[in-house]
Design a protein around this motif. Structure first.
Motif, PDB file in Angstrom:
ATOM      1  N   LEU A  22       6.875  -2.331  -2.524  1.00  0.00           N
ATOM      2  CA  LEU A  22       5.774  -1.355  -2.500  1.00  0.00           C
ATOM      3  C   LEU A  22       5.819  -0.507  -1.237  1.00  0.00           C
ATOM      4  O   LEU A  22       5.617   0.711  -1.287  1.00  0.00           O
ATOM      5  CB  LEU A  22       4.426  -2.071  -2.600  1.00  0.00           C
ATOM      6  N   ARG A  23       6.110  -1.154  -0.112  1.00  0.00           N
ATOM      7  CA  ARG A  23       6.162  -0.407   1.152  1.00  0.00           C
ATOM      8  C   ARG A  23       7.376   0.509   1.223  1.00  0.00           C
ATOM      9  O   ARG A  23       7.294   1.609   1.758  1.00  0.00           O
ATOM     10  CB  ARG A  23       6.185  -1.372   2.332  1.00  0.00           C
ATOM     11  N   LYS A  35      -5.553   0.295   0.207  1.00  0.00           N
ATOM     12  CA  LYS A  35      -4.117   0.234  -0.054  1.00  0.00           C
ATOM     13  C   LYS A  35      -3.898  -0.902  -1.041  1.00  0.00           C
ATOM     14  O   LYS A  35      -4.722  -1.816  -1.126  1.00  0.00           O
ATOM     15  CB  LYS A  35      -3.332  -0.103   1.224  1.00  0.00           C
ATOM     16  N   PHE A  36      -2.795  -0.869  -1.762  1.00  0.00           N
ATOM     17  CA  PHE A  36      -2.408  -2.061  -2.492  1.00  0.00           C
ATOM     18  C   PHE A  36      -2.006  -3.106  -1.453  1.00  0.00           C
ATOM     19  O   PHE A  36      -1.310  -2.790  -0.479  1.00  0.00           O
ATOM     20  CB  PHE A  36      -1.237  -1.794  -3.431  1.00  0.00           C
ATOM     21  N   ARG A  37      -2.457  -4.338  -1.640  1.00  0.00           N
ATOM     22  CA  ARG A  37      -2.155  -5.390  -0.667  1.00  0.00           C
ATOM     23  C   ARG A  37      -0.663  -5.730  -0.724  1.00  0.00           C
ATOM     24  O   ARG A  37      -0.126  -6.034  -1.775  1.00  0.00           O
ATOM     25  CB  ARG A  37      -2.992  -6.642  -0.959  1.00  0.00           C
ATOM     26  N   THR A  38      -0.014  -5.668   0.440  1.00  0.00           N
ATOM     27  CA  THR A  38       1.416  -5.976   0.543  1.00  0.00           C
ATOM     28  C   THR A  38       1.674  -7.210   1.401  1.00  0.00           C
ATOM     29  O   THR A  38       2.793  -7.699   1.445  1.00  0.00           O
ATOM     30  CB  THR A  38       2.196  -4.790   1.157  1.00  0.00           C
ATOM     31  N   GLY A  84       5.568  -6.997  -1.851  1.00  0.00           N
ATOM     32  CA  GLY A  84       5.109  -6.150  -0.753  1.00  0.00           C
ATOM     33  C   GLY A  84       6.193  -5.263  -0.174  1.00  0.00           C
ATOM     34  O   GLY A  84       5.953  -4.096   0.141  1.00  0.00           O
ATOM     35  N   ILE A 106       0.624  -7.519  -8.483  1.00  0.00           N
ATOM     36  CA  ILE A 106       0.045  -8.134  -7.276  1.00  0.00           C
ATOM     37  C   ILE A 106      -0.792  -9.339  -7.665  1.00  0.00           C
ATOM     38  O   ILE A 106      -0.703 -10.405  -7.041  1.00  0.00           O
ATOM     39  CB  ILE A 106      -0.807  -7.104  -6.489  1.00  0.00           C
ATOM     40  N   ASP A 160       2.242   1.387  -1.931  1.00  0.00           N
ATOM     41  CA  ASP A 160       1.000   0.752  -1.463  1.00  0.00           C
ATOM     42  C   ASP A 160      -0.052   1.787  -1.056  1.00  0.00           C
ATOM     43  O   ASP A 160      -1.241   1.494  -0.994  1.00  0.00           O
ATOM     44  CB  ASP A 160       1.283  -0.202  -0.300  1.00  0.00           C
ATOM     45  N   GLU A 161       0.396   3.024  -0.824  1.00  0.00           N
ATOM     46  CA  GLU A 161      -0.511   4.089  -0.390  1.00  0.00           C
ATOM     47  C   GLU A 161      -1.238   4.774  -1.558  1.00  0.00           C
ATOM     48  O   GLU A 161      -2.184   5.543  -1.338  1.00  0.00           O
ATOM     49  CB  GLU A 161       0.272   5.162   0.388  1.00  0.00           C
TER      50      GLU A 161
END
Length: 192
Positions: free
Chosen positions: A87-88, A57-60, A84, A31, A93-94
Motif C-alpha cells: 500500500l505504501r 489513511k488506510f492502516r499500514t 502495508g 486490511i 494508503d493515502e
C-alpha cells in the motif's frame, strides 16, 4: 464563494473517487482479513492556519506502533502489516484523504500536513506564512525531492524552500503539473 483551486479540487476529487471506489473497498477488505485492528488510521494533523484536523489513511502498520513520522522509527518495515508495504509503495494508503479534500480539510496540492507533534516544522511554516496554505495530498516538495527515496526524508530546510516556492508561484497549471508528476513518480517505482 468557491476559488479556482477549490473548484479544481472538488472536480478532480469526484472523478478520482468514482475511479478508485471499488479498489478502496477491496483494500479495506484485505486490511480487515490480514491484520488485527481498524481499517483506517486517523492521524492528528495541522491544517490551514494551524488548525487541527483528523486525516485518514488506510492502516499500514501493526497496532501499537508509535505515532511519529515513519522515517523516525527504527526498523519501521518490521512494523508493517502484511499488505502495508504494498500500500505504501504505490501510495494507496493515502486514498482515504480524498474525503478530506471533499470536506475541505485538504487540497490536492499543497504542503503535506504536519503531524501535530512536528513542532519545529509547524513553527517554521508559521514564520514563512506557509501555514496560510491548505495542506495537500501531494506537493511541490514531494515531487521535487524524490530521488528514488522516501519523499518524507527530504530535510526540513529543503522542504520549506519547496513549500515557499510553491506558495509564491501557485497556479492551476502548476497544480496540474504536480498531480501528473506525482502519478509518474508512483508508477515508475519498480515492483520488487
Amino acid at each position: 464563494m468557491l476559488t479556482n483551486k477549490r473548484i479544481f479540487d472538488l472536480s478532480v476529487c469526484i472523478i478520482f473517487i468514482c475511479l478508485v471506489f471499488i479498489p478502496m473497498v477491496f483494500i479495506a477488505i484485505m486490511i480487515f482479513f490480514t491484520s488485527k485492528g481498524p481499517i483506517f488510521f486517523w492521524s492528528n494533523r495541522v491544517g490551514l492556519n494551524n488548525t487541527f484536523f483528523q486525516m485518514p489513511k488506510f492502516r499500514t502498520m501493526l497496532l501499537n506502533t508509535p505515532v511519529v513520522a515513519s522515517h523516525l522509527i527504527k526498523n519501521s518495515n518490521n512494523l508493517l502489516s502484511p499488505i502495508g508495504g504494498f500500500l505504501r509503495k504505490f501510495s494507496l494508503d493515502e486514498l482515504p484523504q480524498l474525503f478530506s479534500i471533499m470536506k475541505g480539510d485538504m487540497s490536492f496540492v499543497g504542503p503535506r500536513p504536519a503531524l501535530y507533534n512536528q513542532y519545529n516544522l509547524i513553527e517554521m511554516r508559521k514564520t514563512k506564512g506557509i501555514h496560510n496554505l491548505t495542506p495537500g495530498l501531494t506537493g511541490w516538495a514531494q515531487v521535487s525531492g524524490f530521488r528514488g527515496k522516501n519523499p518524507s526524508s527530504i530535510n526540513m530546510k529543503k522542504r520549506m524552500e519547496h513549500d515557499l516556492w510553491y506558495m509564491n508561484n501557485w497556479s492551476i497549471w502548476l497544480d496540474i503539473f504536480i498531480v501528473l508528476k506525482t502519478f509518474y513518480i508512483i508508477f515508475k517505482k519498480p515492483i520488487k
